[in-house]
Each structure stands twice: as C-alpha cells, then as structure tokens.
Design an enzyme around this catalytic site. Structure first.
Site, PDB file in Angstrom:
ATOM      1  N   GLY A 303       0.813  -1.217   0.000  1.00  0.00           N
ATOM      2  CA  GLY A 303       0.000   0.000   0.000  1.00  0.00           C
ATOM      3  C   GLY A 303       0.844   1.263   0.000  1.00  0.00           C
ATOM      4  O   GLY A 303       1.981   1.287   0.489  1.00  0.00           O
ATOM      5  N   CYS A 306       1.873   2.282   3.448  1.00  0.00           N
ATOM      6  CA  CYS A 306       2.326   1.180   4.310  1.00  0.00           C
ATOM      7  C   CYS A 306       3.830   1.262   4.558  1.00  0.00           C
ATOM      8  O   CYS A 306       4.586   1.506   3.616  1.00  0.00           O
ATOM      9  CB  CYS A 306       2.091  -0.160   3.634  1.00  0.00           C
ATOM     10  SG  CYS A 306       0.406  -0.454   3.198  1.00  0.00           S
ATOM     11  N   GLY A 362      -6.905   2.289  -2.257  1.00  0.00           N
ATOM     12  CA  GLY A 362      -6.871   3.203  -1.121  1.00  0.00           C
ATOM     13  C   GLY A 362      -6.585   4.614  -1.583  1.00  0.00           C
ATOM     14  O   GLY A 362      -7.480   5.387  -1.934  1.00  0.00           O
ATOM     15  N   MET A 389      -3.918   2.809   8.255  1.00  0.00           N
ATOM     16  CA  MET A 389      -4.724   2.500   9.430  1.00  0.00           C
ATOM     17  C   MET A 389      -3.856   1.986  10.573  1.00  0.00           C
ATOM     18  O   MET A 389      -4.337   1.801  11.681  1.00  0.00           O
ATOM     19  CB  MET A 389      -5.831   1.500   9.074  1.00  0.00           C
ATOM     20  CG  MET A 389      -6.860   2.022   8.081  1.00  0.00           C
ATOM     21  SD  MET A 389      -7.328   3.775   8.254  1.00  0.00           S
ATOM     22  CE  MET A 389      -7.712   3.907   9.974  1.00  0.00           C
ATOM     23  N   GLU A 418       2.930   1.234  11.625  1.00  0.00           N
ATOM     24  CA  GLU A 418       3.269   0.487  10.404  1.00  0.00           C
ATOM     25  C   GLU A 418       2.616   1.158   9.194  1.00  0.00           C
ATOM     26  O   GLU A 418       2.350   0.526   8.173  1.00  0.00           O
ATOM     27  CB  GLU A 418       2.827  -0.983  10.527  1.00  0.00           C
ATOM     28  CG  GLU A 418       3.664  -1.753  11.520  1.00  0.00           C
ATOM     29  CD  GLU A 418       3.378  -3.244  11.529  1.00  0.00           C
ATOM     30  OE1 GLU A 418       2.921  -3.785  10.507  1.00  0.00           O
ATOM     31  OE2 GLU A 418       3.621  -3.858  12.582  1.00  0.00           O
TER      32      GLU A 418
HETATM   33  P1  XMP Z   1      -3.167   1.827  -1.627  1.00  0.00           P
HETATM   34  O1  XMP Z   1      -1.843   1.615  -2.257  1.00  0.00           O
HETATM   35  O2  XMP Z   1      -4.300   1.585  -2.572  1.00  0.00           O
HETATM   36  O3  XMP Z   1      -3.277   0.699  -0.497  1.00  0.00           O
HETATM   37  O4  XMP Z   1      -3.275   3.147  -0.941  1.00  0.00           O
HETATM   38  C1  XMP Z   1      -4.394   0.577   0.330  1.00  0.00           C
HETATM   39  C2  XMP Z   1      -4.213  -0.604   1.274  1.00  0.00           C
HETATM   40  O5  XMP Z   1      -3.112  -0.394   2.162  1.00  0.00           O
HETATM   41  C3  XMP Z   1      -3.308  -1.197   3.329  1.00  0.00           C
HETATM   42  N1  XMP Z   1      -3.066  -0.346   4.505  1.00  0.00           N
HETATM   43  C4  XMP Z   1      -1.983  -0.441   5.284  1.00  0.00           C
HETATM   44  N2  XMP Z   1      -0.898  -1.256   5.231  1.00  0.00           N
HETATM   45  N3  XMP Z   1       0.018  -0.133   7.111  1.00  0.00           N
HETATM   46  C5  XMP Z   1       0.084  -1.114   6.163  1.00  0.00           C
HETATM   47  O6  XMP Z   1       1.083  -1.851   6.119  1.00  0.00           O
HETATM   48  C6  XMP Z   1      -1.048   0.715   7.226  1.00  0.00           C
HETATM   49  O7  XMP Z   1      -1.070   1.582   8.097  1.00  0.00           O
HETATM   50  C7  XMP Z   1      -2.089   0.553   6.262  1.00  0.00           C
HETATM   51  N4  XMP Z   1      -3.289   1.192   6.087  1.00  0.00           N
HETATM   52  C8  XMP Z   1      -3.836   0.615   4.992  1.00  0.00           C
HETATM   53  C9  XMP Z   1      -4.717  -1.706   3.280  1.00  0.00           C
HETATM   54  O8  XMP Z   1      -4.658  -3.069   2.910  1.00  0.00           O
HETATM   55  C10 XMP Z   1      -5.366  -0.829   2.235  1.00  0.00           C
HETATM   56  O9  XMP Z   1      -6.499  -1.400   1.640  1.00  0.00           O
END
Ligand code: XMP
Length: 481
Positions: A303, A306, A362, A389, A418
C-alpha cells in the site's frame, strides 16, 4: 531458514505482451468480476476500508458505478452500522421502512428529521402504523408556527395516491405518472404502511444501469470488522442495517484469530459473504478459504501508505503475491481481492491478469470528493489527507475510541506505527477517477485479445523488464505540461 531465490516482482517489474486481438472496441469487452463466491460486480473495483477512503458517500458512488465500498471500522459500531444504513437507503425500488412521524410531532421536528436523514418527505402514521398523511419539505418550508403539529400542514390520507404493498415497479411508475406525484406510499390491506416508492429512486435506477444492487434494488455495501470479541457485535449491528459483505480486516490475516473470526462469522451470518485478509501466500489463501472465507484479500505491505515491510521486514512484492495466491485460489475456487499498490489502469490490469478477481484501492480514491479525508491547501493547490490504518495518529485515535478521554503521552509513545500520514492531490469525483481506470482496463483487455477478465488471465504473458524498460514506459525525454 529458507532462501527463495526467484525475485519477488511488483507491477513496475513487468509488462503484459500484446496479443492478436479480435476485440473491435473497448466498449465490447466485459469487465464483470467475481467479488466473492456468490457475488459479482460490473467493475472489478473495491474501495478500501480506510478512514480516509470509505464511508457512505464513497460506498454510494462506487456501488452506483458497479463496484463496492468497504466501510471502515475505525468508528463506533453504531456509527458504522449507520453508514451502512445510509448506503442501503440511497437507492432502492422500495423504501422498506420509510421514515415516519406521529401526527402530533411539531413542524420543527419534521424539518430536523428531514434534514438529518437528507430526505424530502415523512409519512405521518398513528401508533399502529396506519397512514394518516404525508409531510414534505414544501409543507414545512414557510410554515409560520414551528410548534404547530404536522397534521395541520400535511397532505391528508384521502388526498394521497397510494398503492398496495407488492406492486411491481412498472405499475408504480405508471401510478406516479398518472397522478403526477413523486411519492407512492405502499399500504397493507388494513391501511398500515408497508413501504414507499419515490420518483427519485426510479430515476436513479435508470441513471446507474450497472450499479451493484441487492435483490431489493438497494446498493450493495461491505463493512469491515476486526477479530476481537466485540467485533462480533459490530458485525451484528452492520448485518442488522443490511451490509451485504463483511470484511475481516487484519494486517496479518494468516493468523489463528483471523481464521477463528472467519469461522465464527460464517456460522453466525450464513447469508452474508465474508472477505478475509490480508495474506501474501498460497498457504494464507488456503487457511482462510478453508475457514469459510468467500474471497481472500491479498497484500502485505504494497500500500501507498504502508511501512510494514520497513518496520517488520515482512511482505511480498504485490505481483508475486497475487501470482502465488492465485494458484491456491484456483484450486479452491475462491476469488482474490488484490489490495494495495495500484496506482493506475496498468497496475489494475496487471493485478487482474495475474489472477486477482477484483482490486482494492486506497490512496487513489482518497483524493476524491467522496472520501472522508480532510482537505488541505498547499502552495495554492488542494490536497486530501490519507493515512495508514496502522499509522501513529490512526492508532491513537483507535485507542481513544476504546477509552475516551483517558489517553496520555505514554499511549502515543507506545505506538509502533506500520503506516504513515500523507496527502494526495485532490482528484475530483470518484466517478472520474474510476472512469480513467476502467478505460485503461478495457483498453488493456483489447491488447490482450480478451473479451472478459477470464480471457485476460488465460491470455496473459508477463515479461520481466529492466530499469531501462521501466524508464521507457513513462513519459521520457520531454518536459510534461
Ligand atoms: P493503496 O496503495 O491503494 O493501499 O493506498 C491501500 C491498502 O493499504 C493497506 N493499509 C496499510 N498497510 N500499514 C500497512 O502496512 C497501514 O497503516 C495501512 N493502512 C492501509 C490496506 O490493505 C489498504 O487497503
């Protein structure tokens, strides 16, 4: 210890090789996709269950276009269930439980109730639910006495056009036209209210022919839950307001508590589909699918917000993760949702070609009008906030939900984030962003000689490219405007 010495690949590491195609136009391809074992979508896109991406407005916008929104869980269970209810009320052939008022309620109460639920009319009923009249915004707009009872301004029962419960949509449309009215209350033989059909709802049906709808004509929606004991209550509340899908949203979905949660949800809500994740291996897919998951979400660390891979050292580059997971998904006939890292139509097409059925977005949607993120202006340009998140502020906000008013400095210091907080450029309406993505995908199918997504997967030939190939793939040796 084991070292797997084939490289992990992500979207930029590969291209799809063009193939002979008999697809005459982009509009001739079918991009309908399996979301879960039981549900299909007209477009293979799901908006992420993040608090800067999906609440009711996003879920409504994306479902109208044929995708699905997953309402995030970083709010009270009651509020999340109310967001689900907002989506379910946004469109339907029939409003099954129309908002009502007793005849003695004041004009002011009617005004407030209409404003709060963003509706233009309320049915006035007696204590047993018999229809007495209808009060609309026009009736209360200039009413001089806010304390007057609504029965003094409403259109009374005798002057209303009504229809029997069970009337079909076409007959309802004819009734609305014949009497030039906008609202048709549906009545049981004894005069009690059984529903309401509105002209607006019928107009919306035609405007969004590909919308993701349930059997009652309501937009479909998903709700995210965690894996704690109180998440069962959250799931129950969201089920009670009509969620179609539950998303078990655990950073490390290949874990005992996620597996147990899937089993519990499938036992408790057999009529609902459960998407579970996130995983990044074939074993992860197997574990969740065997626990009963109706789709599995793939993506550990790809992500945009992430930092899991940096903080923990764990993750699998997303294209390899999808390819690995797809092998198990095919065996078990469970669809995959590729979650994270998609930046454009090319990434979307590659994710689907590699074996995902749908893709979760996202930050690409966080910049749109419908996302709940705050707007900020920087150097005269508009941006919207997006945050992981598992970011510092999201962690602290979540703790604040659990123990309101009791957070201290220690709580901030204990967090190991994270994810990060960030901004993305404002991108206008979600429909415009999705139009670009879907256009890219449709074009991609024609390059693949594919009439549908199954053909895309069958025909896909990925080619690994070098950094020079990556450079060549974007605009180069020009100054872009
Ligand atoms: P994109 O690239 O579309 O990704 O913005 C969205 C997805 O990222 C994940 N996500 C997280 N992964 N730490 C992580 O490692 C985070 O704080 C976090 N928040 C979201 C999640 O799967 C989302 O759908």
């Amino acid at each position: 210890m084991h070292l797997r010495d084939t490289p992990g690949l992500t979207f930029d590491d590969v291209l799809l090789v063009p193939r002979r195609s008999s697809v005459a136009s982009r509009s001739a391809v079918n991009i309908a996709a399996r979301l879960t074992r039981r549900l299909t979508l007209a477009i293979p896109i799901v908006s992420a269950n993040m608090d800067t991406v999906t609440e009711a407005p996003m879920a409504i916008a994306i479902a109208r276009l044929g995708g699905l929104g997953a309402i995030h869980r970083f709010m009270s269970a009651e509020r999340q269930a109310a967001e689900v209810a907002r989506v379910k009320r946004a469109e339907s052939h029939i409003v099954e439980a129309p908002a009502t008022l007793p005849p003695g309620a004041s004009v002011q109460t009617a005004r407030e109730q209409m404003a709060a639920s963003q509706i233009g009319g309320l049915l006035v009923v007696d204590a047993a639910g018999h229809l007495l009249g209808l009060v609309t915004t026009r009736d209360v707009l200039f009413a001089p006495d806010p304390l007057a009872p609504v029965e003094s301004v409403m259109t009374t029962r005798e002057r209303l056009v009504t229809a029997p419960a069970g009337i079909d949509l076409e007959s309802a449309r004819q009734q609305l036209h014949a009497h030039r009215v906008e609202k048709l209350p549906l009545l049981l033989p004894d005069g009690r209210v059984a529903g309401l059909i509105t002209a607006q709802d019928i107009i919306k049906l035609a405007r969004h022919p590909h919308a993701a709808k349930d059997s009652k004509g309501r937009l479909r929606v998903a709700a995210a839950v965690g894996a704690r004991a109180d998440d069962l209550v959250r799931a129950e509340l969201c089920a009670s307001t009509g969620t179609d899908v539950l998303v078990v949203d655990i950073a490390h979905g290949h874990s005992e508590h996620a597996i147990r949660m899937v089993q519990t949800l499938k036992r408790s809500f057999p009529h609902l589909d459960v998407i579970a994740g996130n995983v990044a291996s074939a074993d992860g897919v197997r574990a969740l699918a065997e626990a009963g998951a109706d789709a599995v979400k793939v993506g550990v660390g790809p992500g945009s917000i992430c930092i899991t891979r940096q903080v923990t050292g764990f993750g699998v580059p997303q294209l390899t993760a999808i390819l690995d997971c797809a092998a198990a998904a095919r065996e078990l006939d469970v669809p995959l949702v590729a979650d994270g890292g998609v930046r454009n139509g090319g990434d979307l097409t590659k994710a689907l070609a590699a074996g995902a059925s749908t893709v979760m977005l996202g930050s690409l949607l966080a910049g749109t009008e419908e996302s709940p993120g705050a707007s900020v202006i920087r150097d005269g340009r508009r941006y919207k906030v997006v945050r992981g998140m598992a970011s510092l502020t999201a962690n602290v906000d979540r703790q604040a939900l659990d123990k309101p008013g009791q957070l201290d400095d220690d709580d901030w210091e204990k967090v190991v984030p994270e994810g990060v907080e960030a901004v993305v450029p404002y991108r206008g309406r979600a429909a415009d962003v999705l139009h670009q993505l879907v256009g890219g995908l449709r074009s991609g199918l024609s390059y693949a000689g594919a009439a549908c997504l199954a053909d895309l997967q069958a025909n896909a030939e990925f080619l690994r490219i070098t950094p020079a190939g990556i450079r060549e793939s974007g605009p180069h040796d020009v100054q872009t405007l």
